[in-house]
Scaffold this active site. Sequence first.
Site, PDB file in Angstrom:
ATOM      1  N   THR A 132      -9.423  -3.856 -19.158  1.00  0.00           N
ATOM      2  CA  THR A 132      -7.961  -3.829 -19.219  1.00  0.00           C
ATOM      3  C   THR A 132      -7.344  -2.823 -18.254  1.00  0.00           C
ATOM      4  O   THR A 132      -6.118  -2.674 -18.205  1.00  0.00           O
ATOM      5  CB  THR A 132      -7.470  -3.496 -20.640  1.00  0.00           C
ATOM      6  OG1 THR A 132      -7.816  -2.146 -20.964  1.00  0.00           O
ATOM      7  CG2 THR A 132      -8.073  -4.441 -21.658  1.00  0.00           C
ATOM      8  N   PHE A 176     -12.164  -3.267 -22.995  1.00  0.00           N
ATOM      9  CA  PHE A 176     -12.414  -1.831 -22.930  1.00  0.00           C
ATOM     10  C   PHE A 176     -11.459  -1.201 -21.930  1.00  0.00           C
ATOM     11  O   PHE A 176     -10.878  -1.877 -21.074  1.00  0.00           O
ATOM     12  CB  PHE A 176     -13.868  -1.543 -22.519  1.00  0.00           C
ATOM     13  CG  PHE A 176     -14.237  -2.063 -21.161  1.00  0.00           C
ATOM     14  CD1 PHE A 176     -14.122  -1.262 -20.031  1.00  0.00           C
ATOM     15  CD2 PHE A 176     -14.694  -3.364 -20.989  1.00  0.00           C
ATOM     16  CE1 PHE A 176     -14.450  -1.747 -18.776  1.00  0.00           C
ATOM     17  CE2 PHE A 176     -15.025  -3.863 -19.738  1.00  0.00           C
ATOM     18  CZ  PHE A 176     -14.905  -3.045 -18.625  1.00  0.00           C
ATOM     19  N   CYS A 177     -11.282   0.112 -22.053  1.00  0.00           N
ATOM     20  CA  CYS A 177     -10.472   0.893 -21.116  1.00  0.00           C
ATOM     21  C   CYS A 177     -11.011   2.318 -21.110  1.00  0.00           C
ATOM     22  O   CYS A 177     -12.058   2.595 -21.709  1.00  0.00           O
ATOM     23  CB  CYS A 177      -8.991   0.848 -21.489  1.00  0.00           C
ATOM     24  SG  CYS A 177      -8.644   1.419 -23.161  1.00  0.00           S
ATOM     25  N   THR A 178     -10.329   3.235 -20.467  1.00  0.00           N
ATOM     26  CA  THR A 178     -10.880   4.581 -20.261  1.00  0.00           C
ATOM     27  C   THR A 178     -11.129   5.315 -21.574  1.00  0.00           C
ATOM     28  O   THR A 178     -12.236   5.771 -21.846  1.00  0.00           O
ATOM     29  CB  THR A 178      -9.937   5.417 -19.377  1.00  0.00           C
ATOM     30  OG1 THR A 178      -9.657   4.688 -18.185  1.00  0.00           O
ATOM     31  CG2 THR A 178     -10.576   6.750 -19.019  1.00  0.00           C
ATOM     32  N   ILE A 205     -14.435   3.922 -22.593  1.00  0.00           N
ATOM     33  CA  ILE A 205     -15.584   4.203 -21.722  1.00  0.00           C
ATOM     34  C   ILE A 205     -16.077   5.628 -21.919  1.00  0.00           C
ATOM     35  O   ILE A 205     -17.288   5.891 -21.945  1.00  0.00           O
ATOM     36  CB  ILE A 205     -15.192   3.993 -20.245  1.00  0.00           C
ATOM     37  CG1 ILE A 205     -14.711   2.561 -20.017  1.00  0.00           C
ATOM     38  CG2 ILE A 205     -16.354   4.320 -19.316  1.00  0.00           C
ATOM     39  CD1 ILE A 205     -13.863   2.400 -18.760  1.00  0.00           C
TER      40      ILE A 205
END
Length: 314
Positions: A132, A176-178, A205
């Site tokens: 994302t 998923f993202c940071t 992540i």
Amino acid sequence: MTQVVVAALYKFVALEDVHALREPLLDACLAAGTRGTLLLAHEGINGTIAGSRAAVDEVLAYLRRDPRLADLEPKESFDEHTPFYRMKVKIKREIVTMGVPGVDPNERVGSYVNPQQWNALVDDPEVTVLDTRNDYECGIGTFKGALNPGTVTFREFPDYVRRHLDPRKHRKIAMFCTGGIRCEKASAFMLKEGFAEVYHLRGGILKYLEEIPQHESTWEGECFVFDNRVAVDHRLDRGQYDQCFGCRHPITAQDKLSDKYQKGVCCPRCYDLLSAERRARFAERQKQVELAARRGAVHIGAAPPQRQRAGAGD
């Protein structure tokens, strides 16, 4: 050298009194000695702070004294230097900007998947794995086989979903993202659009890299972070990328060999986008940075420019 603790945090929760919260929170951060940026909005809190172990713990304790924030779960990494110049607390319309009315993660979000469950989930051939984040972030690292939406800002994510994904065909989505925050809003949006099974990586992540041994990991590359470290590797150590002051994008050693690279001014990505006036202003700032360094001082100066359209990010 004492390690600096870098704590990324967020929580979607109704905060109707953000204007009353801002000044006391800033005072608490300054008193503790942290630097970074925290965003407050009616939908919650988001940001990253850095400082000594005691300083970060002091701010987290202050935040958790508010019952609405008692269960904050920061993601921590470490560096030898503080990756921020200042401490800022800002009030925003959204803590992560999607721009779609009625998408409220406080009402409904996708199913959380812990890092230890992630590999098994994305190995399922029926699961569509979706990054994302924005294009420049995906470009320096992502999970194997993940779709890159190619977005310039998170505001473009809803349009990507509507154009390229179909609830009847893509029945299982794993995103998923940071640090997890964009997935909260993205999963709420996708459920509203009719997608039946939407999963997202709890803690993002950063939590995956923290908890999953490298030999078991399906992560490839480095993870972009929104501070002066630019990116972190699988050990959550500072990565190999630098950052262009002109467009705020990650740059490699190869980029610096280009005749379109000028330290503190521009890189091949933004060379043709900057006006002569902006280029001259950035060059003067870089000159002051180098003069300050010779004196053994740190030049803070004005805030850096916003990300250029060549890859701007929210």
